[in-house]
Design a protein around this motif. Sequence first.
Motif, PDB file in Angstrom:
ATOM      1  N   GLY A 196       9.387  -2.291   2.206  1.00 25.19           N
ATOM      2  CA  GLY A 196       9.371  -3.159   1.030  1.00 25.19           C
ATOM      3  C   GLY A 196       8.827  -2.474  -0.214  1.00 25.19           C
ATOM      4  O   GLY A 196       9.023  -2.953  -1.333  1.00 25.19           O
ATOM      5  N   MET A 197       8.127  -1.334  -0.009  1.00 24.43           N
ATOM      6  CA  MET A 197       7.576  -0.639  -1.181  1.00 24.43           C
ATOM      7  C   MET A 197       8.689   0.075  -1.961  1.00 24.43           C
ATOM      8  O   MET A 197       8.533   0.315  -3.166  1.00 24.43           O
ATOM      9  N   LEU A 205       0.123   4.114  -1.346  1.00 23.33           N
ATOM     10  CA  LEU A 205      -0.806   4.920  -0.538  1.00 23.33           C
ATOM     11  C   LEU A 205      -0.127   6.221  -0.119  1.00 23.33           C
ATOM     12  O   LEU A 205       1.092   6.239   0.110  1.00 23.33           O
ATOM     13  N   THR A 250       0.763  -7.356  -4.922  1.00 26.36           N
ATOM     14  CA  THR A 250       1.296  -7.308  -3.563  1.00 26.36           C
ATOM     15  C   THR A 250       0.167  -7.360  -2.541  1.00 26.36           C
ATOM     16  O   THR A 250      -0.922  -7.848  -2.866  1.00 26.36           O
ATOM     17  N   ASP A 251       0.427  -6.897  -1.309  1.00 29.05           N
ATOM     18  CA  ASP A 251      -0.574  -7.055  -0.249  1.00 29.05           C
ATOM     19  C   ASP A 251      -1.171  -5.728   0.210  1.00 29.05           C
ATOM     20  O   ASP A 251      -1.663  -5.605   1.320  1.00 29.05           O
ATOM     21  N   ILE A 306       6.959   6.753   0.851  1.00 28.15           N
ATOM     22  CA  ILE A 306       7.179   5.365   0.445  1.00 28.15           C
ATOM     23  C   ILE A 306       8.327   4.813   1.285  1.00 28.15           C
ATOM     24  O   ILE A 306       9.419   5.392   1.302  1.00 28.15           O
ATOM     25  N   THR A 307       8.052   3.701   1.990  1.00 24.32           N
ATOM     26  CA  THR A 307       9.073   3.153   2.886  1.00 24.32           C
ATOM     27  C   THR A 307       9.153   1.621   2.723  1.00 24.32           C
ATOM     28  O   THR A 307       8.390   1.038   1.947  1.00 24.32           O
ATOM     29  N   GLY A 319      -2.073  -0.546  -3.533  1.00 26.45           N
ATOM     30  CA  GLY A 319      -1.202   0.196  -4.446  1.00 26.45           C
ATOM     31  C   GLY A 319      -0.316   1.085  -3.599  1.00 26.45           C
ATOM     32  O   GLY A 319      -0.125   0.803  -2.407  1.00 26.45           O
TER      33      GLY A 319
END
Length: 305
Positions: A259-260, A232, A226-227, A256-257, A230
Amino acid sequence: MTDTQTRSDAPAGKSAEEQAQILAHALPFLRRYAGATIVVKYGGHAMGEDNLAEMFGRDIALLKQVGVNPVVVHGGGPQINAMLKRLAIQSTFVDGLRVTDAAMVEVVEMVLAGTVNKHVTGLINRAGALAVGICGKDGSMIRARKLRRTKQDPDSNIERVLDLGFVGEPEHVDVRLIHALTGAGLIPVIAPVGVGEGGQTYNINADTVAGAVAGALGATRLLMLTDVPGVLDQNKRLIPEMTVADVEAGIANGMITGGMIPKVENCVDAVRRGTKGAVILDGRQPHACLLELFTEGGNGTIIRA
Ligand SMILES: Nc1ncnc2c1ncn2[C@@H]1O[C@H](COP(=O)(O)OP(=O)(O)O)[C@@H](O)[C@H]1O
Ligand SMILES: CC(=O)N[C@@H](CCC(=O)OP(=O)(O)O)C(=O)O
């Protein structure tokens, strides 16, 4: 190819003990993954830069050459957007999923199973391995059904069913075609298009397909490129390891929000179905997959049961 290898560190000039040490660093990793199945999700954004894309192809070919069985699942969201723009077709998204009507599913299949699939296959083939491009319809590999999405109306509290058209979710992954290809020394490159009742084509999110394929194969690793480096934490520091319970807590407490969320959920799904570890790592980094597999510290965030 020009030979730019720096020879100053060549093992030949070193003592037998030093040579053994150099090999000792590499060998455990080669042994650990010999014969292992590694599913790599290669997203549409990661394909943008030519240098990185060529490097990706070389890394996947190298994995095969050292005895690993890579299976690539690719995306292509930005590439679909570009084609829809050329065709003057508007697209909308619900929770990151493209609402896909009958006209659009034709474009999605054309871009994913056509242009993008052949591009990714070509990257690997040019690096000296043999990749074969397929989609979930080949060998009826990914049986899909229409994705059911509901949303709570904030005013009335009534749950509404959203119609995303031909967006699917995997119902069953038949791994025979994948095994046939890997068994013949080939690298499967899978476009996230599934087949439903009556041969209906479904557009499926690539992370979801990668999770389902990794789970069905009982892969040793699922690598989600991904971009970001990892997962965070609140201070933007990388979390190297998470359990399924940590992931659930991270979503619940808002760490975690966006697209993650679906990404970690697909990792959890893969792990629950039998994948040994799912790693979220930075696809913008050169040799991201090799750094994960062949270094002691790994790379990115690993999610394990
Ligand atoms: N805790 C988190 N750690 C890292 N990224 C996060 C986190 N929470 C939300 N994100 C967001 O998730 C994004 C990755 O999801 P997404 O953009 O859908 O990836 P991709 O396009 O590769 O599928 C990151 O760029 C970041 O903005
Ligand atoms: C249902 C749905 O949204 N499907 C995605 C499939 C491609 C994809 O997932 O590509 P990336 O990995 O590059 O985002 C789409 O139409 O864009």
